[in-house]
Design a protein around this motif. Structure first.
Motif, short mmCIF file in Angstrom:
data_model
loop_
_atom_site.label_atom_id
_atom_site.label_comp_id
_atom_site.label_asym_id
_atom_site.label_seq_id
_atom_site.Cartn_x
_atom_site.Cartn_y
_atom_site.Cartn_z
N ILE A 115 -6.71 4.80 -8.62
CA ILE A 115 -5.41 5.21 -8.08
C ILE A 115 -5.37 6.70 -7.84
CG2 ILE A 115 -2.97 5.47 -8.68
CD1 ILE A 115 -3.15 2.75 -10.11
N ASP A 116 -5.85 7.47 -8.81
CA ASP A 116 -5.84 8.93 -8.68
C ASP A 116 -6.60 9.36 -7.43
OD1 ASP A 116 -5.39 11.56 -9.30
OD2 ASP A 116 -6.34 11.50 -11.25
N ALA A 117 -7.78 8.77 -7.23
CA ALA A 117 -8.58 9.11 -6.05
C ALA A 117 -7.89 8.64 -4.76
CB ALA A 117 -9.96 8.46 -6.17
N ALA A 118 -7.30 7.46 -4.79
CA ALA A 118 -6.66 6.91 -3.59
C ALA A 118 -5.43 7.72 -3.19
CB ALA A 118 -6.29 5.45 -3.81
N ILE A 119 -4.66 8.19 -4.16
CA ILE A 119 -3.49 9.01 -3.85
C ILE A 119 -3.94 10.31 -3.16
CG2 ILE A 119 -1.67 10.42 -4.89
CD1 ILE A 119 -1.22 8.16 -6.89
N ALA A 120 -5.04 10.88 -3.63
CA ALA A 120 -5.58 12.09 -2.98
C ALA A 120 -6.00 11.78 -1.54
CB ALA A 120 -6.74 12.64 -3.78
N LEU A 121 -6.63 10.63 -1.34
CA LEU A 121 -7.08 10.26 0.01
C LEU A 121 -5.90 9.95 0.94
CD1 LEU A 121 -10.19 8.05 -0.80
CD2 LEU A 121 -10.15 10.39 0.07
#
Length: 441
Positions: A260-266
Motif C-alpha cells: 500500500i505504501d508503495a502504491a500510494i506513492a505511485l
C-alpha cells in the motif's frame, strides 16, 4: 533453570525510563481507540452478548476488550515476532488495573512487560509456525499473563507458573481465512483472557510447567518445526520490544502495508495514466496469507494484496470504505492486472523487515516502480503523537464519541504517565453502542 524463568528475570531486570512510559501510553491509546472505534460493528455486538463487560468478571472483560481491539485490523504489529501485542496485552492489563483501581504508571510498566514476553516468545517460534498458527493467538497468552503477573504482584515462582499455564492454553489456526470467518477476533479475545486466568490461578498456588517452551512435550515441540529458543532471552540489554512495534496507518492486514505504501506513492506519479500491468514482489508469508485475487467481502479484501494495491493506486489512500462493495466493484478490473510473486531479497529480510516492490507498466508504455523496506508506522518511519491523535480521533468518532469527547479521552490516556488511576477513565462504561442489525443466517 528454564526459559520461562529466565524470561521473567530478564523482564524484571530491565530498567524503565520516562520515555518508555510515554511510548507505552501511546500504544495504549492506539489499542483503546481501535477497540472503541469498533463498537458499532456486528462482531462487537456478538462479543458483548457473550461477554458483557458490566458483568464485573475481570477475565471476561479482558476477553471482550481483546476481541474489540482486533476487529478493525488497525491494531499494532511487532514485525520480528509477527504478533499483534496490543490487542492481547493491553486488554488484560486494563481489565485488572481497572478492577483493582491501580495507577497509570504501574499499568504502563505492566504493558511494557507484557509486550516483552509475547514478542520474545514470538521471535523464537521460527518461520514455519506462522504457516498454520496465528502467532498473536499462540504467543499472546504469554504477554497477557506476564502483564497480569506484574499487576497482581506475583512472585517469581508464581509468574513462571502463570506463563506455564498461559502456554498450555496457546491456540489459534489460520483456517478461518478460507471461509472469511470471524475467528481472528476470538484469537485475541481468548489470548487476553487466558493470561488473566493463568495469573489469577498462579496467585492461588495453581502450578504450571516451568519448561512449557522447551520441554519434550512443550510449546516448541508441539507447534514449532523450526524454533529458535535462544531468541527468548537474546540481547537482554536491548530497548523494550514495545518501542520496536509498528502502529498501523491503514485498516487491513499488516502484510499488505508495504505494498500500500508503495502504491500510494505511485498514485502520485501516474497522474491519471492507465495501468496495463502491475507486479508486486513480496515475502512468502505475505503470499501465504494475502494472495486473494477476488475478495468477496470486506474482511477478505483486507487480506488481499491484489485489492489493496489496486485501490491504493486508484485512490491514493486506503480507509475503511476501501474494502466495501462499491470499492471492490470499482477495483475489480484493475485487480485482474495484478501479478504477485515472491521476491528473494525481500523474503530473505523477513521478518526483521517487511517489504514490497511494486511496478506499474502503463498502456502508453511507461514504467514506474516503488520499493519499500519499511513503511509508515514502522519504527524506522514512526507515526508522531499528533498523527496518532488524528487516527484516534477518527476511530473514536466512528465508534460514537463526539469530537470533544474524543479529545478528552485522548488527553486522559496520555495522563496515565502522571499516574492517573486507570479506573477514572471509565472505559467499560464506554462499552455501550447502538444496536446494530444482526447478520442474516
Amino acid at each position: 533453570m528454564s526459559l520461562t524463568r529466565d524470561l521473567v528475570r530478564l523482564i524484571r531486570a530491565k530498567p524503565v525510563s520516562e520515555e518508555d512510559l510515554r511510548w507505552s501510553a501511546l500504544f495504549v491509546l492506539d489499542t483503546l481507540c481501535c477497540a472503541l472505534g469498533a463498537l458499532k460493528t456486528e462482531p462487537a455486538r456478538m462479543l458483548r452478548a457473550v461477554a458483557p463487560p458490566e458483568s464485573g468478571d475481570t477475565a471476561r472483560r479482558a476477553f471482550y476488550l481483546g476481541g474489540l481491539a482486533h476487529i478493525l485490523e488497525m491494531d499494532d504489529l511487532h514485525r520480528q515476532s509477527v504478533v499483534h501485542p496490543g490487542s492481547v496485552v493491553i486488554p488484560a492489563a486494563w481489565a485488572l488495573a481497572e478492577e483493582r483501581n491501580l495507577g497509570g504508571r504501574a499499568f504502563l510498566k505492566a504493558v511494557l512487560a507484557g509486550y516483552e514476553a509475547c514478542c520474545r516468545v514470538g521471535m523464537a517460534v521460527g518461520k514455519a509456525h506462522y504457516r498454520i498458527w496465528h502467532n498473536t493467538s499462540t504467543c499472546g497468552p504469554f504477554g497477557s499473563a506476564m502483564a497480569s503477573a506484574e499487576l497482581i504482584g506475583l512472585t517469581e515462582d508464581e509468574a513462571v507458573w502463570a506463563l506455564g499455564n498461559a502456554g498450555t492454553q496457546s491456540s489459534g489456526l489460520w483456517e478461518f481465512l478460507a471461509a472469511g470467518a470471524m475467528s481472528k477476533h476470538l484469537h485475541t479475545a481468548r489470548a487476553a483472557e487466558s493470561g488473566v486466568l493463568a495469573a489469577l490461578l498462579a496467585k492461588e498456588g495453581f502450578t504450571g510447567s516451568d519448561r512449557i517452551l522447551e520441554g519434550e512435550k512443550g510449546f516448541f515441540a508441539g507447534l514449532c518445526p523450526d524454533p529458535v529458543p535462544a531468541a527468548v532471552t537474546a540481547d537482554p540489554e536491548a530497548p523494550w520490544e514495545l518501542v520496536r512495534t509498528s502502529i498501523k496507518p491503514w485498516p487491513c492486514c499488516r502484510h499488505t502495508h508495504p505494498t500500500i505504501d508503495a502504491a500510494i506513492a505511485l498514485h502520485g506519479e501516474l497522474k491519471g495514466a492507465v495501468p496495463a500491468r502491475i507486479t508486486v514482489g513480496t515475502y512468502q508469508a505475505a503470499l501465504d496469507v494475502c494472495d486473494r485475487p477476488q475478495p468477496e467481502d470486506p474482511y477478505s479484501a483486507k487480506f488481499s494484496l491484489q485489492h489493496c494495491v489496486a485501490i491504493a493506486l486508484m485512490d491514493g489512500r486506503v480507509v475503511q470504505s476501501s474494502f466495501g462493495p462499491e470499492a471492490r466493484a470499482r477495483a475489480a478490473e484493475l485487480r485482474k492486472k495484478v501479478e504477485i510473486a515472491r521476491s528473494p531479497s525481500i523474503d530473505a529480510a523477513y521478518p526483521d523487515a517487511w517489504g514490497a516492490d511494486v511496478s506499474v507498466e502503463t498502456t502508453d508504455g511507461r514504467k514506474f516502480n516503488a520499493l519499500r523496506r519499511a513503511c509508515k508506522g514502522d519504527p524506522e518511519n514512526p507515526v508522531t503523537s499528533a498523527e496518532l491523535a488524528v487516527k484516534g480521533r477518527m476511530l473514536l468518532t466512528e465508534g460514537g464519541m463526539t469530537p470533544a469527547e474524543a479529545d478528552g479521552f485522548i488527553a486522559s490516556v496520555e495522563a496515565l504517565t502522571e499516574d492517573r488511576p486507570v479506573a477514572s477513565l471509565g472505559l467499560f462504561r464506554r462499552g455501550e453502542a447502538p444496536v446494530v442489525k444482526r447478520r442474516s443466517a
